[in-house]
Design a protein around this motif. Structure first.
Motif, PDB file in Angstrom:
ATOM      1  N   SER A 219       5.278  19.277  -0.239  1.00  0.00           N
ATOM      2  CA  SER A 219       4.863  20.395   1.116  1.00  0.00           C
ATOM      3  C   SER A 219       4.174  21.717   0.435  1.00  0.00           C
ATOM      4  N   TRP A 220       4.333  21.763  -0.793  1.00  0.00           N
ATOM      5  CA  TRP A 220       3.704  23.004  -1.791  1.00  0.00           C
ATOM      6  C   TRP A 220       2.061  22.827  -1.418  1.00  0.00           C
ATOM      7  N   TRP A 221       1.763  21.307  -1.737  1.00  0.00           N
ATOM      8  CA  TRP A 221       0.451  21.118  -1.781  1.00  0.00           C
ATOM      9  C   TRP A 221      -0.308  21.170  -0.377  1.00  0.00           C
ATOM     10  N   LYS A 222       0.599  20.948   0.706  1.00  0.00           N
ATOM     11  CA  LYS A 222       0.318  21.242   1.917  1.00  0.00           C
ATOM     12  C   LYS A 222       0.120  22.470   2.355  1.00  0.00           C
ATOM     13  N   LEU A 223       0.773  23.469   1.744  1.00  0.00           N
ATOM     14  CA  LEU A 223       0.758  24.939   2.058  1.00  0.00           C
ATOM     15  C   LEU A 223      -0.404  25.538   1.307  1.00  0.00           C
ATOM     16  N   ASN A 224      -0.820  25.014   0.256  1.00  0.00           N
ATOM     17  CA  ASN A 224      -1.928  25.355  -0.652  1.00  0.00           C
ATOM     18  C   ASN A 224      -3.360  24.797  -0.364  1.00  0.00           C
ATOM     19  N   LYS A 225      -3.416  24.187   0.834  1.00  0.00           N
ATOM     20  CA  LYS A 225      -4.802  23.415   0.992  1.00  0.00           C
ATOM     21  C   LYS A 225      -5.957  24.468   0.890  1.00  0.00           C
TER      22      LYS A 225
ATOM     23  N   GLY B 171       1.055  -1.202   0.044  1.00  0.00           N
ATOM     24  CA  GLY B 171      -0.105   0.063  -0.330  1.00  0.00           C
ATOM     25  C   GLY B 171       0.849   1.328  -0.092  1.00  0.00           C
ATOM     26  N   GLN B 172       0.513   2.353  -0.750  1.00  0.00           N
ATOM     27  CA  GLN B 172       1.313   3.449  -0.726  1.00  0.00           C
ATOM     28  C   GLN B 172       0.210   4.545  -0.388  1.00  0.00           C
ATOM     29  N   PHE B 173       0.283   5.714   0.287  1.00  0.00           N
ATOM     30  CA  PHE B 173      -0.666   6.547   0.568  1.00  0.00           C
ATOM     31  C   PHE B 173       0.198   7.806   1.419  1.00  0.00           C
ATOM     32  N   VAL B 174      -0.314   9.031   1.125  1.00  0.00           N
ATOM     33  CA  VAL B 174       0.008  10.520   1.556  1.00  0.00           C
ATOM     34  C   VAL B 174      -0.663  10.545   2.980  1.00  0.00           C
ATOM     35  N   ASP B 175      -0.079  10.917   4.068  1.00  0.00           N
ATOM     36  CA  ASP B 175      -0.861  10.987   5.344  1.00  0.00           C
ATOM     37  C   ASP B 175      -1.386  12.387   5.549  1.00  0.00           C
ATOM     38  N   THR B 176      -1.623  12.947   6.734  1.00  0.00           N
ATOM     39  CA  THR B 176      -2.251  14.109   6.863  1.00  0.00           C
ATOM     40  C   THR B 176      -1.306  15.048   7.002  1.00  0.00           C
ATOM     41  N   GLU B 177       0.118  14.770   7.351  1.00  0.00           N
ATOM     42  CA  GLU B 177       1.143  15.772   7.294  1.00  0.00           C
ATOM     43  C   GLU B 177       1.817  15.839   5.976  1.00  0.00           C
ATOM     44  N   TRP B 178       1.128  15.212   4.964  1.00  0.00           N
ATOM     45  CA  TRP B 178       1.600  15.109   3.327  1.00  0.00           C
ATOM     46  C   TRP B 178       3.248  14.396   3.259  1.00  0.00           C
TER      47      TRP B 178
ATOM     48  N   ILE C  85      -1.787  13.199 -15.841  1.00  0.00           N
ATOM     49  CA  ILE C  85      -2.288  13.752 -14.938  1.00  0.00           C
ATOM     50  C   ILE C  85      -1.388  14.132 -13.736  1.00  0.00           C
ATOM     51  N   ALA C  86      -0.721  12.930 -13.349  1.00  0.00           N
ATOM     52  CA  ALA C  86       0.155  13.207 -12.340  1.00  0.00           C
ATOM     53  C   ALA C  86       1.239  14.536 -12.508  1.00  0.00           C
ATOM     54  N   VAL C  87       1.915  14.639 -13.770  1.00  0.00           N
ATOM     55  CA  VAL C  87       2.664  15.856 -13.875  1.00  0.00           C
ATOM     56  C   VAL C  87       1.931  17.101 -13.822  1.00  0.00           C
ATOM     57  N   VAL C  88       0.753  17.120 -14.214  1.00  0.00           N
ATOM     58  CA  VAL C  88      -0.144  18.318 -14.230  1.00  0.00           C
ATOM     59  C   VAL C  88      -0.023  18.962 -12.785  1.00  0.00           C
ATOM     60  N   MET C  89      -0.219  17.841 -11.791  1.00  0.00           N
ATOM     61  CA  MET C  89       0.026  18.255 -10.504  1.00  0.00           C
ATOM     62  C   MET C  89       0.780  18.898  -9.965  1.00  0.00           C
ATOM     63  N   ASP C  90       2.082  18.981 -10.727  1.00  0.00           N
ATOM     64  CA  ASP C  90       3.424  19.622 -10.390  1.00  0.00           C
ATOM     65  C   ASP C  90       3.290  21.077 -10.904  1.00  0.00           C
ATOM     66  N   PRO C  91       3.218  22.111  -9.897  1.00  0.00           N
ATOM     67  CA  PRO C  91       3.094  23.299 -10.302  1.00  0.00           C
ATOM     68  C   PRO C  91       4.434  24.107 -11.117  1.00  0.00           C
ATOM     69  N   ARG C  92       5.289  22.979 -11.242  1.00  0.00           N
ATOM     70  CA  ARG C  92       6.363  23.848 -12.112  1.00  0.00           C
ATOM     71  C   ARG C  92       6.157  23.470 -13.620  1.00  0.00           C
ATOM     72  N   PHE C  93       5.154  22.529 -13.809  1.00  0.00           N
ATOM     73  CA  PHE C  93       5.131  21.921 -15.038  1.00  0.00           C
ATOM     74  C   PHE C  93       3.775  22.037 -15.544  1.00  0.00           C
ATOM     75  N   LYS C  94       2.601  21.717 -14.747  1.00  0.00           N
ATOM     76  CA  LYS C  94       1.142  21.651 -15.295  1.00  0.00           C
ATOM     77  C   LYS C  94       1.090  21.060 -16.560  1.00  0.00           C
ATOM     78  N   MET C  95       0.105  21.638 -17.653  1.00  0.00           N
ATOM     79  CA  MET C  95       0.026  21.011 -19.030  1.00  0.00           C
ATOM     80  C   MET C  95       1.048  21.461 -19.774  1.00  0.00           C
ATOM     81  N   LYS C  96       1.927  22.305 -19.381  1.00  0.00           N
ATOM     82  CA  LYS C  96       2.985  22.707 -20.457  1.00  0.00           C
ATOM     83  C   LYS C  96       4.147  21.773 -20.642  1.00  0.00           C
TER      84      LYS C  96
END
Length: 524
Positions: free
Chosen positions: A452-458, A5-12, A265-276
């Motif tokens: 960490s970036w997504w944690k800060l932008n919740k 199993g693989q997951f992200v916890d509440t502390e990211w 879809i996974a790389v779109v979630m990276d704010p350095r790349f997105k759809m570009k």
């Protein structure tokens, strides 16, 4: 069968741990594997919380894949009709390509291996080789060694070292009459070309050898680069290169078509790349047809986002302004709607710290604070009210035609207020996803931590935040870092095979959990 199993916890923080070790009596049977997977997930109460599934190549075939897609698509609306199910392990696929490439020039590779054995077979041979290296002033710092044929990366390292010292091998024939296996110049050329593509594969899977497991967004660049290079090489005018890479491309095409949507879809979630990055790489891979494939990704991520939005809890209609907690009207007479929450900020019934229901189908529902601007857009904006409160003579001038050639009203800024009000309403109707995609890319930094970036932008992206948590924890490999370069599947020894299945599972899982717990504590 090992279920991890693989997951992200509440502390990211990204976690990966072994869940079950199960003996599958008939692994080639679709029903047997499906029943085993469902049984294991049920033991952990995860049957309705599964986001994606990555299969080892030994279990993967079209019938099994389709069976599992149908099963989990009905249980989880977030799997895009089963398109997020990954049929093959990335490390296994790359190992297959490396093994195929080595086999295609096996005779030449064997010459290098036998030459290395000749040098290492006696101290005299090794001393003579070293002496020749000094005479030729070869700058290479590498040493000749014999590879472990069960680890393709050791064969790659052996070939790279030999290529750097090929002049020494060419001179070795003059020192030893019994050395009659020296590779020719054409052989060395083939080995150098082979090493070019082995390096491509080595770099691609090196992300799996890091101390911490990478997020899903890290895989897109490596996989798309392999796809691009093999596509280009298969059309080469050099017959050796095209003959070497065409079979590799055919095999990798199947993996790419199976998981390109998940990777994108996974790389779109990276704010350095997105759809570009998707647009850039697809234009190089698909050429004139890139637009069609880019649209598939764009439609896919919007469809997935829509699934998350429809499972959000609607806000209760109470009124209060964020800076006016008493609900008293402001001086301008406007009252701002607000979602009223309990003391801890989340709905209480079955909700965990992050606001997810823990049991039942409604566990996918989340509660979040509605931003002020999104709720306030339903009221008449203050600017629109004030822009109509014009002096009497200005109103009259609108009602009756005038010979005044000026088109501005009053001081000209009243028109500007109407314009800004229209833009504000338009911005408020855009989705979180569209706002995120339209914002500028973040600069590429080596030490950037996407979790960490997504944690800060919740709070900024309350829905995308949940999407990112699920998507970034997708596993693309089923093997541990110690087995990334294996060419043969590890078999259980006679001792472990003789144990009772329950005892075997207890031993293997306990070892993993103790190591996993140690890593978690040390990272904290």
């Amino acid at each position: 069968m090992f279920l991890t199993g693989q997951f992200v916890d509440t502390e990211w923080n990204l976690h990966r741990c072994l869940l079950n070790v199960v003996t599958v009596p008939f692994p080639d049977s679709d029903g047997a594997l499906q029943q085993t997977v469902v049984s294991c997930l049920s033991e952990w109460h995860l049957e309705n919380r599964l986001f994606t599934l990555t299969l080892d190549q030994s279990f993967s075939n079209e019938n099994i894949n389709e069976s599992l897609r149908a099963l989990f698509s009905g249980r989880n609306p977030y799997v895009l009709h089963g398109q997020l199910l990954i049929g093959n392990c990335f490390a296994r696929v790359i190992s297959l390509l490396a093994r195929e490439a080595l086999w295609s020039v096996g005779a030449t590779v064997n010459k290098i291996r036998e030459s290395a054995k000749f040098v290492k077979s006696s101290d005299t041979h090794e001393e003579t080789f070293f002496h020749l290296k000094e005479q030729l002033k070869e700058p290479s710092t590498k040493d000749i060694f014999i590879d472990d044929q069960t680890k393709w990366n050791t064969t790659y390292d052996m070939l790279v070292a030999a290529c750097e010292l090929k002049q020494v091998f060419l001179c070795l024939e003059t020192s030893f009459l019994d050395y009659n296996i020296a590779p020719s110049m054409d052989d060395w050329k083939q080995i150098e070309i082979l090493c070019t593509y082995l390096k491509l594969f080595f770099d691609a899977v090196s992300i799996l050898t890091a101390q911490t497991y990478p997020t899903a967004s890290a895989f897109y660049h490596e996989v798309s680069k392999v796809q691009l290079e093999l596509t280009h090489a298969s059309m080469s005018n050099d017959p050796f290169i095209s003959n070497l890479t065409k079979p590799l491309k055919e095999k990798f095409d199947r993996y790419w078509s199976d998981c390109f949507l998940v990777l994108a879809i996974a790389v779109v979630m990276d704010p350095r790349f997105k759809m570009k990055l998707v647009e850039f790489s697809f234009s190089r891979i698909y050429g004139d047809d890139a637009g069609m494939w880019i649209k598939i990704v764009d439609d896919g991520i919007h469809e997935l986002y829509h699934e998350y939005t429809i499972h959000e809890v609607p806000p209760r209609e109470t009124f209060v302004e964020e800076r006016n907690e008493s609900g008293i009207p402001e001086d301008n007479g406007s009252i701002i709607p607000k979602t009223e929450l309990p003391e801890n900020g989340f709905l209480q019934e079955g909700l965990s710290e992050e606001g997810y229901l823990q049991e039942g189908p409604s566990q996918e529902v989340a509660c979040h604070e509605v931003p002020h601007q999104e709720v306030a857009c339903h009221e008449m904006p203050h600017q629109e009210v004030t822009c109509h409160e014009m002096p009497h003579q200005e109103v009259a001038s609108q009602e009756a035609p005038s010979s005044d050639p000026l088109i501005s009203i009053g001081d000209g800024l009243s028109d500007f207020e109407v314009y800004i009000s229209g833009i504000s309403v338009s911005q408020q109707t855009r989705s979180e996803l569209d706002q995120y995609l339209e914002e500028s890319l973040l600069p590429r930094e080596h030490d950037f931590n996407i979790l960490s970036w997504w944690k800060l932008n919740k709070k900024k992206y309350p829905i995308l935040w949940r999407m990112a948590s699920d998507i970034l924890s997708i596993p693309f490999s089923t093997v541990g870092s110690d087995f990334v370069f294996d060419t043969d599947r590890k078999k259980m020894d006679n001792y472990h095979s003789s144990l009772h299945p329950v005892t075997l599972e207890a031993l293997i899982c306990a070892k993993d959990w103790l190591q996993y717990g140690g890593v978690s504590q040390s990272s904290e």
